[in-house]
Design an enzyme around this catalytic site. Structure first.
Site, short mmCIF file in Angstrom:
data_model
loop_
_atom_site.label_atom_id
_atom_site.label_comp_id
_atom_site.label_asym_id
_atom_site.label_seq_id
_atom_site.Cartn_x
_atom_site.Cartn_y
_atom_site.Cartn_z
N ASP A 1 3.82 -12.53 -19.10
CA ASP A 1 4.98 -12.51 -18.18
C ASP A 1 4.90 -12.02 -16.70
O ASP A 1 5.08 -10.82 -16.80
CB ASP A 1 6.00 -12.00 -19.09
CG ASP A 1 7.57 -11.95 -18.56
OD1 ASP A 1 7.67 -12.56 -17.62
OD2 ASP A 1 8.42 -11.37 -19.30
N VAL A 2 4.70 -12.79 -15.71
CA VAL A 2 4.13 -12.48 -14.59
C VAL A 2 5.37 -12.80 -13.62
O VAL A 2 5.32 -12.41 -12.39
CB VAL A 2 2.81 -12.76 -14.28
CG1 VAL A 2 1.69 -12.54 -14.99
CG2 VAL A 2 2.63 -14.28 -14.18
N LYS A 3 6.11 -14.01 -13.78
CA LYS A 3 7.17 -14.35 -12.90
C LYS A 3 6.57 -14.74 -11.64
O LYS A 3 7.30 -14.16 -10.53
CB LYS A 3 8.34 -13.45 -12.84
CG LYS A 3 9.03 -13.51 -14.41
CD LYS A 3 10.29 -12.71 -14.35
CE LYS A 3 10.77 -12.50 -15.66
NZ LYS A 3 10.14 -11.82 -16.70
N ARG A 4 5.50 -15.29 -11.49
CA ARG A 4 4.76 -15.50 -10.40
C ARG A 4 5.64 -16.61 -9.56
O ARG A 4 5.93 -17.81 -10.15
CB ARG A 4 3.36 -15.69 -10.12
CG ARG A 4 2.68 -14.41 -10.73
CD ARG A 4 2.86 -13.38 -9.69
NE ARG A 4 1.89 -12.32 -10.05
CZ ARG A 4 2.05 -11.16 -10.71
NH1 ARG A 4 3.19 -10.83 -11.32
NH2 ARG A 4 1.19 -10.12 -10.91
N THR B 1 5.08 -17.16 -16.78
CA THR B 1 6.46 -17.41 -16.48
C THR B 1 6.19 -17.69 -15.31
O THR B 1 5.45 -16.92 -14.15
CB THR B 1 7.21 -16.35 -16.84
OG1 THR B 1 6.75 -15.02 -16.43
CG2 THR B 1 7.39 -16.13 -18.53
#
Length: 314
Positions: free
Chosen positions: A109-112, A146
């Site tokens: 879950d890094v939302k890059r 993510t």
């Protein structure tokens, strides 16, 4: 392709085997870690970032050991490790590696999401590889991550390229579970909410990156907005949903029925503090801090039962 099996296919296979469309969010805070673990870590490393990181590692390892046979996947949230600096990032890596050793799929879950060249670096670091001299090296090596679609195709294409080369996947933020998500996501564009336009683009990206049944490009769709989830399910029949918002954020199994397709597939539901901090919650007090891992195991079992009963009754 590096892997003989496409990760979305493996995820579905593991969901079928476990009967658990559940992902445990490994989002540790020091306040979740029992005092005896903190004391040992601080004794060895001091009240430092290294000491905090060691406490997080020991906490994670116990929970992973207790739940790994029940679930298909875990979702470590990078920020919870990055707050402890380089030592925390090392624990993120150790956690990813240990989960792989236990046979779990890892959703980072890094939302890059950034301009093309920066997204390419993110994709290489988290899903792919980098060339170092004559060697090919892998950094975090998660199975999914993510991604934030705000920059459009420029920010997503590098991830798609790596997914196709590696057999891995992404989950695009479409309709998130947080209270203020509607400030942008619900705004109307030509009479339609923005999240629907993002969903259409997600389907377009995913059509070029398919597994056997579902696309390697999934969607993050929050459990806290069931009406929107129902609409998105109809729009995205071949898109797997990563569903946050269960448990601590208020959603239960009955709220999730429309996130699944008729085949019982199509969604995997995340719970983070509802699982990893179960020992602190009503209904699990009998375990106490010494047996926090057993509390997490029972919380997972209860979650699986709740979702299974809701799906069976629809």
């Amino acid at each position: 392709m590096r892997k003989e099996i496409i990760m979305i296919d493996l995820l579905i296979e593991k969901i079928k085997i476990t009967g658990a469309p559940v992902v445990v969010g490994l989002d540790p805070m020091l306040s979740y870690v029992p005092e005896h673990i903190q004391k040992k870590a601080f004794s060895d490393y001091g009240e430092t970032l290294a000491g905090a990181s060691e406490a997080i590692w020991e906490f994670n390892r116990e929970i992973i050991d207790k739940v790994c046979d029940l679930i298909p996947a875990v979702k470590p949230q990078a920020a919870m490790y990055e707050q402890f600096g380089s030592e925390g990032v090392q624990v993120f890596q150790r956690t990813v590696d240990y989960c792989h050793e236990k046979g779990l799929i890892v959703i980072g879950d890094v939302k890059r999401g950034d301009i093309g060249s920066t997204s390419a670096a993110y994709a290489a670091g988290h899903l792919g590889s980098v060339t170092v001299g004559s060697q090919t090296c892998r950094a975090f090596d998660e199975d999914f991550v993510t991604v934030n679609p705000y920059l459009g195709t420029d920010g997503i294409r590098p991830f798609l390229d790596v997914c196709k080369a590696e057999g891995k996947g992404i989950f695009v933020l479409v309709k998130t579970s947080n209270p203020s998500s509607g400030e942008f996501q619900d705004q109307l564009v030509d009479g339609r909410p923005l999240y629907e336009l993002v969903a259409e683009k997600t389907a377009e990206w995913g059509a070029d990156c398919m597994g056997s049944e579902y696309s390697c490009v999934g969607a993050v769709v929050g459990a806290t907005y069931p009406e929107q989830g129902k609409v998105l399910r109809k729009m995205l029949p071949k898109t797997y949903f990563l569903v946050p918002g269960y448990g601590a954020q208020g959603a239960g199994g009955k709220d999730l029925v429309d996130y699944f397709n008729e085949d019982g597939l199509g969604a995997i539901v995340n719970s983070s503090r509802g699982i990893i901090a179960a020992w602190q919650q009503d209904g699990y007090g009998q375990f106490g801090p010494e047996n926090f891992g057993d509390a997490s195991r029972l919380a997972v079992q209860n979650m699986i039962k709740d979702i299974s009963e809701a799906l069976a009754s629809r």
